[in-house]
Motif scaffolding. Sequence first.
Motif, PDB file in Angstrom:
ATOM      1  N   MET A   1       0.843  -1.200   0.000  1.00  0.00           N
ATOM      2  CA  MET A   1       0.000   0.000   0.000  1.00  0.00           C
ATOM      3  C   MET A   1       0.879   1.250   0.000  1.00  0.00           C
ATOM      4  O   MET A   1       1.831   1.347   0.761  1.00  0.00           O
ATOM      5  N   SER A   2       0.560   2.203  -0.873  1.00  0.00           N
ATOM      6  CA  SER A   2       1.347   3.426  -0.971  1.00  0.00           C
ATOM      7  C   SER A   2       0.778   4.487  -0.030  1.00  0.00           C
ATOM      8  O   SER A   2      -0.262   5.074  -0.304  1.00  0.00           O
ATOM      9  N   THR A   3       1.461   4.682   1.072  1.00  0.00           N
ATOM     10  CA  THR A   3       1.011   5.669   2.059  1.00  0.00           C
ATOM     11  C   THR A   3       1.835   6.937   2.015  1.00  0.00           C
ATOM     12  O   THR A   3       1.561   7.893   2.718  1.00  0.00           O
ATOM     13  N   GLY A   4       2.886   6.933   1.203  1.00  0.00           N
ATOM     14  CA  GLY A   4       3.722   8.116   1.081  1.00  0.00           C
ATOM     15  C   GLY A   4       4.906   8.083   2.036  1.00  0.00           C
ATOM     16  O   GLY A   4       5.106   7.142   2.803  1.00  0.00           O
ATOM     17  N   ILE A   5       5.704   9.145   1.948  1.00  0.00           N
ATOM     18  CA  ILE A   5       6.800   9.347   2.900  1.00  0.00           C
ATOM     19  C   ILE A   5       6.260  10.208   4.034  1.00  0.00           C
ATOM     20  O   ILE A   5       5.717  11.288   3.800  1.00  0.00           O
ATOM     21  N   VAL A   6       6.412   9.732   5.252  1.00  0.00           N
ATOM     22  CA  VAL A   6       5.856  10.427   6.416  1.00  0.00           C
ATOM     23  C   VAL A   6       6.960  10.616   7.456  1.00  0.00           C
ATOM     24  O   VAL A   6       7.623   9.647   7.847  1.00  0.00           O
ATOM     25  N   THR A   7       7.153  11.845   7.889  1.00  0.00           N
ATOM     26  CA  THR A   7       8.066  12.109   9.000  1.00  0.00           C
ATOM     27  C   THR A   7       7.252  12.622  10.176  1.00  0.00           C
ATOM     28  O   THR A   7       6.318  13.406   9.998  1.00  0.00           O
ATOM     29  N   THR A   8       7.612  12.184  11.357  1.00  0.00           N
ATOM     30  CA  THR A   8       6.936  12.615  12.577  1.00  0.00           C
ATOM     31  C   THR A   8       7.967  13.083  13.587  1.00  0.00           C
ATOM     32  O   THR A   8       8.833  12.308  14.006  1.00  0.00           O
ATOM     33  N   ASP A   9       7.894  14.364  13.941  1.00  0.00           N
ATOM     34  CA  ASP A   9       8.804  14.956  14.934  1.00  0.00           C
ATOM     35  C   ASP A   9      10.261  14.628  14.620  1.00  0.00           C
ATOM     36  O   ASP A   9      11.044  14.284  15.505  1.00  0.00           O
ATOM     37  N   LEU A  10      10.620  14.740  13.356  1.00  0.00           N
ATOM     38  CA  LEU A  10      11.963  14.382  12.907  1.00  0.00           C
ATOM     39  C   LEU A  10      13.001  15.353  13.469  1.00  0.00           C
ATOM     40  O   LEU A  10      12.828  16.572  13.410  1.00  0.00           O
ATOM     41  N   ARG A  11      14.094  14.784  13.971  1.00  0.00           N
ATOM     42  CA  ARG A  11      15.162  15.600  14.552  1.00  0.00           C
ATOM     43  C   ARG A  11      16.525  15.069  14.117  1.00  0.00           C
ATOM     44  O   ARG A  11      16.728  13.866  14.020  1.00  0.00           O
ATOM     45  N   LYS A  12      17.438  16.016  13.892  1.00  0.00           N
ATOM     46  CA  LYS A  12      18.817  15.654  13.607  1.00  0.00           C
ATOM     47  C   LYS A  12      19.722  16.724  14.188  1.00  0.00           C
ATOM     48  O   LYS A  12      19.636  17.897  13.840  1.00  0.00           O
ATOM     49  N   THR A  13      20.596  16.294  15.105  1.00  0.00           N
ATOM     50  CA  THR A  13      21.558  17.218  15.701  1.00  0.00           C
ATOM     51  C   THR A  13      22.967  16.760  15.360  1.00  0.00           C
ATOM     52  O   THR A  13      23.222  15.575  15.131  1.00  0.00           O
ATOM     53  N   PHE A  14      23.871  17.725  15.328  1.00  0.00           N
ATOM     54  CA  PHE A  14      25.273  17.443  15.057  1.00  0.00           C
ATOM     55  C   PHE A  14      26.114  17.979  16.204  1.00  0.00           C
ATOM     56  O   PHE A  14      25.893  19.113  16.655  1.00  0.00           O
ATOM     57  N   PRO A  15      27.063  17.188  16.701  1.00  0.00           N
ATOM     58  CA  PRO A  15      27.916  17.671  17.795  1.00  0.00           C
ATOM     59  C   PRO A  15      28.860  18.761  17.301  1.00  0.00           C
ATOM     60  O   PRO A  15      29.241  18.804  16.134  1.00  0.00           O
ATOM     61  N   VAL A  16      29.221  19.642  18.199  1.00  0.00           N
ATOM     62  CA  VAL A  16      30.163  20.719  17.888  1.00  0.00           C
ATOM     63  C   VAL A  16      31.394  20.537  18.766  1.00  0.00           C
ATOM     64  O   VAL A  16      31.287  20.517  19.998  1.00  0.00           O
ATOM     65  N   ARG A  17      32.540  20.378  18.145  1.00  0.00           N
ATOM     66  CA  ARG A  17      33.799  20.199  18.878  1.00  0.00           C
ATOM     67  C   ARG A  17      34.555  21.519  18.901  1.00  0.00           C
ATOM     68  O   ARG A  17      34.665  22.204  17.890  1.00  0.00           O
ATOM     69  N   ARG A  18      35.094  21.846  20.034  1.00  0.00           N
ATOM     70  CA  ARG A  18      35.871  23.071  20.171  1.00  0.00           C
ATOM     71  C   ARG A  18      37.340  22.745  20.395  1.00  0.00           C
ATOM     72  O   ARG A  18      37.665  21.826  21.138  1.00  0.00           O
ATOM     73  N   TRP A  19      38.191  23.505  19.755  1.00  0.00           N
ATOM     74  CA  TRP A  19      39.626  23.313  19.916  1.00  0.00           C
ATOM     75  C   TRP A  19      40.278  24.618  20.349  1.00  0.00           C
ATOM     76  O   TRP A  19      39.890  25.694  19.934  1.00  0.00           O
ATOM     77  N   GLN A  20      41.253  24.491  21.216  1.00  0.00           N
ATOM     78  CA  GLN A  20      42.052  25.639  21.636  1.00  0.00           C
ATOM     79  C   GLN A  20      43.519  25.233  21.502  1.00  0.00           C
ATOM     80  O   GLN A  20      44.047  24.487  22.318  1.00  0.00           O
ATOM     81  N   GLY A  21      44.143  25.763  20.431  1.00  0.00           N
ATOM     82  CA  GLY A  21      45.487  25.291  20.134  1.00  0.00           C
ATOM     83  C   GLY A  21      45.431  23.821  19.768  1.00  0.00           C
ATOM     84  O   GLY A  21      44.689  23.409  18.888  1.00  0.00           O
ATOM     85  N   TRP A  22      46.251  23.001  20.484  1.00  0.00           N
ATOM     86  CA  TRP A  22      46.262  21.561  20.251  1.00  0.00           C
ATOM     87  C   TRP A  22      45.375  20.811  21.222  1.00  0.00           C
ATOM     88  O   TRP A  22      45.305  19.586  21.186  1.00  0.00           O
ATOM     89  N   ARG A  23      44.660  21.546  22.047  1.00  0.00           N
ATOM     90  CA  ARG A  23      43.870  20.876  23.091  1.00  0.00           C
ATOM     91  C   ARG A  23      42.387  20.954  22.747  1.00  0.00           C
ATOM     92  O   ARG A  23      41.882  21.995  22.329  1.00  0.00           O
ATOM     93  N   ARG A  24      41.737  19.855  22.945  1.00  0.00           N
ATOM     94  CA  ARG A  24      40.295  19.809  22.695  1.00  0.00           C
ATOM     95  C   ARG A  24      39.551  20.268  23.937  1.00  0.00           C
ATOM     96  O   ARG A  24      39.762  19.752  25.036  1.00  0.00           O
ATOM     97  N   ARG A  25      38.685  21.234  23.743  1.00  0.00           N
ATOM     98  CA  ARG A  25      37.832  21.706  24.835  1.00  0.00           C
ATOM     99  C   ARG A  25      36.557  20.879  24.874  1.00  0.00           C
ATOM    100  O   ARG A  25      36.230  20.168  23.916  1.00  0.00           O
ATOM    101  N   PRO A  26      35.805  20.947  25.962  1.00  0.00           N
ATOM    102  CA  PRO A  26      34.540  20.198  26.022  1.00  0.00           C
ATOM    103  C   PRO A  26      33.619  20.581  24.862  1.00  0.00           C
ATOM    104  O   PRO A  26      33.610  21.727  24.404  1.00  0.00           O
ATOM    105  N   ALA A  27      32.830  19.613  24.393  1.00  0.00           N
ATOM    106  CA  ALA A  27      31.925  19.855  23.274  1.00  0.00           C
ATOM    107  C   ALA A  27      30.865  20.871  23.655  1.00  0.00           C
ATOM    108  O   ALA A  27      30.353  20.876  24.776  1.00  0.00           O
ATOM    109  N   ALA A  28      30.551  21.741  22.717  1.00  0.00           N
ATOM    110  CA  ALA A  28      29.459  22.689  22.919  1.00  0.00           C
ATOM    111  C   ALA A  28      28.135  21.953  22.742  1.00  0.00           C
ATOM    112  O   ALA A  28      28.091  20.777  22.369  1.00  0.00           O
ATOM    113  N   ALA A  29      27.052  22.653  23.003  1.00  0.00           N
ATOM    114  CA  ALA A  29      25.737  22.042  22.823  1.00  0.00           C
ATOM    115  C   ALA A  29      25.541  21.656  21.359  1.00  0.00           C
ATOM    116  O   ALA A  29      25.949  22.393  20.459  1.00  0.00           O
TER     117      ALA A  29
END
Length: 334
Positions: A1-29
């Motif tokens: 049965m063809s019901t179509g493409i359905v998205t419900t409350d679709l979410r996609k987040t990407f992590p953000v990495r912070r660097w200071q010089g050669w040192r990695r800082r904690p990830a931002a939101a």
Amino acid sequence: MSTGIVTTDLRKTFPVRRWQGWRRRPAAAPVAAVDGLSLRIPPGQVTGLLGLNGAGKTTTIRILSTLLRPTGGTVSVDGLDVVEHAREVRRRINVISGGERMVYDRLTARENLWYFGQLYDVPRARLRARIDELLDLVGLTEAAQVPVERFSRGMRQRLVIARGLINDPAYLLLDEPTLGLDAPIAHQLRALIAQLAADGVGVLLTSHYLAEVEQLCRHVYLIARGSLVAQGSPAQLAGQTVRRHTVRLVLAVADPAVTAVLRALAERHGAELTVDVDDEGRPRFTLRHPQDLVGAVVTAVVQAGGAVAGLTVTPPTLEDAILTLTDAQAVAVR
């Protein structure tokens, strides 16, 4: 049965990495590229997905095509979950993008289509005929044995279109499909998209060519910052804007009495009025207002004894709606 493409409350987040010089800082939101998006792309029609750059359109298409896993929410194609049943979903869909390399340069046009046809498990007996059909459709029959690295940008995009149709998809995801195409080929592609929808294919279209959207799409979703802002037909979306109708009137000769009447009319309605001259040196009046004032303008000019040499009326457009509604969403987020 063809019901179509359905998205419900679709979410996609990407992590953000912070660097200071050669040192990695904690990830931002994490950054939300898609944020609670609910859509339906039914079979047999072209559905638009619009938004400014960075709104989340391409990320959404990549999730629908199983190239990205959603962070949250659900996506189904004819009832099949895109994560749990990815292989079955891929047989039902295909993607055409105008901004990415989707074919292999060192292969010929025919070799590319043969390769992708095998990936989609198209039976070999059918695949040979299908390749000939598609090469003819996109005007590449004579270039079938030419390596893609020797193709022009337009030829390459035509091959991408053929690749996207190789498996006779039930759903076609189009991300700026006419980007880089010459006008005649773009026209042919639009006609093909309309015919595919008429034949029952469900099409999702993103495009910055709004005339293309108005021509093809029965329903449009407008998103900003990954969230749904508005939806409806192109005409319904244009009607939601508070941007102004533009009435532009040219007089045959200058007439101070008409000028005074139009200034009074603009002040009475709170309309924006500009006065200048056209290319022939005739006085030109431009009024902008949320309402269509053309009737009031013409009546005022005639009653004042003016002679109208030209009159144009420009209603709010789909572009106006996009700018207005996305601006409103941005203000709400601040």
